[in-house]
Design an enzyme around this catalytic site. Structure first.
Site, PDB file in Angstrom:
ATOM      1  N   HIS A 151      10.973  -0.515  -1.729  1.00 38.91           N
ATOM      2  CA  HIS A 151       9.504  -0.087  -0.844  1.00 38.91           C
ATOM      3  C   HIS A 151       9.665  -1.417  -0.013  1.00 38.91           C
ATOM      4  O   HIS A 151       8.788  -2.035   1.364  1.00 38.91           O
ATOM      5  CB  HIS A 151       8.224  -0.036  -0.622  1.00 38.91           C
ATOM      6  CG  HIS A 151       7.576  -0.687  -1.759  1.00 38.91           C
ATOM      7  ND1 HIS A 151       8.109  -0.704  -2.947  1.00 38.91           N
ATOM      8  CD2 HIS A 151       6.309  -0.918  -1.876  1.00 38.91           C
ATOM      9  CE1 HIS A 151       6.631  -1.204  -3.607  1.00 38.91           C
ATOM     10  NE2 HIS A 151       5.816  -1.550  -2.857  1.00 38.91           N
TER      11      HIS A 151
HETATM   12  C1  UD1 Z   1       1.729  -1.748  -0.034  1.00 40.21           C
HETATM   13  C2  UD1 Z   1       1.049  -3.261  -0.191  1.00 40.21           C
HETATM   14  C3  UD1 Z   1       2.711  -3.602  -1.345  1.00 40.21           C
HETATM   15  C4  UD1 Z   1       2.298  -2.175  -2.223  1.00 40.21           C
HETATM   16  C5  UD1 Z   1       2.516  -1.340  -1.681  1.00 40.21           C
HETATM   17  C6  UD1 Z   1       2.399   0.011  -2.608  1.00 40.21           C
HETATM   18  C7  UD1 Z   1       0.369  -4.870   1.475  1.00 40.21           C
HETATM   19  C8  UD1 Z   1       1.111  -6.012   2.397  1.00 40.21           C
HETATM   20  N1  UD1 Z   1       1.297  -4.539   0.417  1.00 40.21           N
HETATM   21  O1  UD1 Z   1       2.611  -2.170   0.881  1.00 40.21           O
HETATM   22  O2  UD1 Z   1       1.661  -4.799  -2.009  1.00 40.21           O
HETATM   23  O3  UD1 Z   1       3.121  -2.773  -3.111  1.00 40.21           O
HETATM   24  O4  UD1 Z   1       1.860  -1.186  -1.151  1.00 40.21           O
HETATM   25  O5  UD1 Z   1       2.829   1.173  -1.878  1.00 40.21           O
HETATM   26  O6  UD1 Z   1      -0.664  -4.359   1.458  1.00 40.21           O
HETATM   27  N2  UD1 Z   1       3.008   4.307   5.765  1.00 40.21           N
HETATM   28  C9  UD1 Z   1       2.708   6.029   5.576  1.00 40.21           C
HETATM   29  N3  UD1 Z   1       1.384   6.563   5.193  1.00 40.21           N
HETATM   30  C10 UD1 Z   1       1.230   5.961   4.485  1.00 40.21           C
HETATM   31  C11 UD1 Z   1       0.983   4.379   4.302  1.00 40.21           C
HETATM   32  C12 UD1 Z   1       1.907   3.981   4.856  1.00 40.21           C
HETATM   33  O7  UD1 Z   1       3.526   6.245   6.428  1.00 40.21           O
HETATM   34  O8  UD1 Z   1      -0.156   6.280   3.909  1.00 40.21           O
HETATM   35  C13 UD1 Z   1       3.932   3.806   6.281  1.00 40.21           C
HETATM   36  C14 UD1 Z   1       3.863   3.299   7.728  1.00 40.21           C
HETATM   37  O9  UD1 Z   1       4.618   3.124   8.435  1.00 40.21           O
HETATM   38  C15 UD1 Z   1       3.197   1.410   7.205  1.00 40.21           C
HETATM   39  C16 UD1 Z   1       4.267   1.285   6.428  1.00 40.21           C
HETATM   40  O10 UD1 Z   1       4.273   2.878   5.649  1.00 40.21           O
HETATM   41  O11 UD1 Z   1       3.803   0.734   8.208  1.00 40.21           O
HETATM   42  C17 UD1 Z   1       4.001   0.498   5.237  1.00 40.21           C
HETATM   43  O12 UD1 Z   1       2.331   0.520   4.932  1.00 40.21           O
HETATM   44  P1  UD1 Z   1       1.469  -0.785   4.167  1.00 40.21           P
HETATM   45  O13 UD1 Z   1       0.066   0.245   3.794  1.00 40.21           O
HETATM   46  O14 UD1 Z   1       1.537  -1.550   5.573  1.00 40.21           O
HETATM   47  O15 UD1 Z   1       2.388  -1.276   3.297  1.00 40.21           O
HETATM   48  P2  UD1 Z   1       2.887  -0.846   1.965  1.00 40.21           P
HETATM   49  O16 UD1 Z   1       4.526  -1.310   2.436  1.00 40.21           O
HETATM   50  O17 UD1 Z   1       2.470   0.424   1.900  1.00 40.21           O
END
Ligand code: UD1
Length: 355
Positions: A205
């Site tokens: 991820h």
């Molecule tokens: C975040 C943390 C990372 C952790 C990870 C666990 C930061 C910078 N990163 O990364 O350290 O290892 O969580 O999963 O805080 N999205 C969904 N549904 C959700 C949440 C996210 O579809 O409920 C998608 C969206 O397209 C979003 C992308 O995932 O833009 C990334 O989500 P985000 O919370 O920004 O970061 P993670 O990659 O999950």
């Protein structure tokens, strides 16, 4: 004594489970849970609260996904009112996500004491948003609850020894508790993966692995070519990046499913022959459960897992096959991540140091 926990992303809910449990067993502790809403999909959020029996959040800031600056800024703006209303003795922040940094900055600017759980981890990779989140949080916080002696060393090298306390790793508390209750039922795996035969559990991820289409394609093709069935538990970021790049995640050895619930994940890893991941938490869970791990990164914060080859770094797609095929180490693993009582130590440290 009032503790206000700020959480928002999947790995933080696991750590929160341990803290909420320890807090509930101390009658003098009031525990307020603030969910920033960084993760909002049921599979990344609600199921953790349900399965790990965490009380529902008292506050949900519902910030959702956005660019780093917008997301962190939205949390920061929303935290002021919450902190003013609750005036906690301690604001407790977890790990290294954008929610961690926002909770920390909001509290210190109101002169409210902050404790950082999982302090002192370093990758020294400044491309990772998490590295900035954790360094900035450690330097702003008043109490640094470190999981390991190695983490203590990093904090000491940065002049933070006086604020540091090593308590063990709260994820160990939860992982070992859940593993003990797994029972004999077959783990829940994507269709096509036989739980009774050898298989690998895989997750990817991190932006460095998902956001460059050529790299993503090469990694997925390397997974397809592995010589055993692979259960790929796909984070929404991976699904979105693969769709945008026209990369088919399933195929060859790979069978895809949504992320598993925490108990199902632990159960699936317990029975696995190998783990392939770029997740910090999963590297450590696999180590605790005695499953060899291949980490698709150039470095790891959890350096203890590399000892005796339990974990191996394989940043290049071409390294995956040989790394996954290596034999299981025969050595015992040291209890470097604590004894399963870290959360009690954390809560007691906060009680002893409350104003
Ligand atoms: C975040 C943390 C990372 C952790 C990870 C666990 C930061 C910078 N990163 O990364 O350290 O290892 O969580 O999963 O805080 N999205 C969904 N549904 C959700 C949440 C996210 O579809 O409920 C998608 C969206 O397209 C979003 C992308 O995932 O833009 C990334 O989500 P985000 O919370 O920004 O970061 P993670 O990659 O999950």
């Amino acid at each position: 004594m009032k503790i206000l926990s700020v959480v928002g992303a999947r790995p933080q809910f696991v750590k929160l489970a341990a803290i909420a449990d320890a807090a509930a067993r101390r009658p003098d502790v009031e525990h307020v849970i603030v969910h920033t809403g960084q993760h909002y999909d049921a599979a990344l959020s609600d199921v953790f609260f349900a399965d790990l029996r965490i009380p529902a959040p008292d506050v949900n800031l519902a910030v959702g996904s956005s660019s780093h600056g917008r997301q962190t800024g939205a949390m920061l703006a929303a935290m002021d009112d919450v902190l003013e209303q609750h005036r906690p003795d301690w604001t407790l922040v977890y790990g290294d996500t954008n929610s961690t940094l926002a909770g920390t900055l909001a509290a210190v600017k109101l002169h409210l004491p902050v404790a950082h759980l999982e302090a002192g981890l370093r990758s020294f990779n400044r491309r990772m948003p998490e590295e900035h989140n954790r360094v900035l949080t450690d330097h702003a916080a008043d109490l640094l609850l470190a999981p390991t002696e190695f983490a203590r060393g990093h904090l000491a090298a940065e002049g933070l020894a006086a604020r540091t306390l090593v308590i063990g790793d709260v994820m160990t508390d939860v992982c070992l508790r859940v593993a003990r209750s797994a029972g004999d039922a077959a783990p829940r795996l994507p269709e096509g993966v036989d739980p009774a035969a050898d298989y690998a559990v895989a997750t990817l991820h991190r932006a460095d692995n998902t956001d460059d289409p050529a790299r993503l394609r090469a990694l997925v093709e390397a997974l397809h070519a592995l010589p055993l069935p692979v259960a790929l538990l796909a984070h929404p970021r991976l699904v979105a990046a693969a769709a945008a790049a026209g990369v088919e995640l399933g195929g060859g050895a790979v069978h895809v499913s949504e992320p598993l619930t925490y108990p199902d994940l632990v159960h699936a890893v317990q029975r696995a022959r190998a783990v392939v991941t770029d997740s910090g938490g999963l590297q450590k869970e696999a180590y605790l459960l005695g499953v060899p791990t291949t980490t698709v990164r150039t470095e790891t914060e959890w350096v203890e897992t590399l000892e005796d080859g339990w974990n191996r770094l394989a940043p290049e797609p071409g390294d995956l096959a040989a790394a996954v095929a290596r034999p299981r180490p025969e050595t015992e693993r040291d209890a470097v991540y604590g004894d399963g009582h870290a959360a009690e130590r954390a809560v007691d440290a906060l009680r002893e140091r409350a104003r």
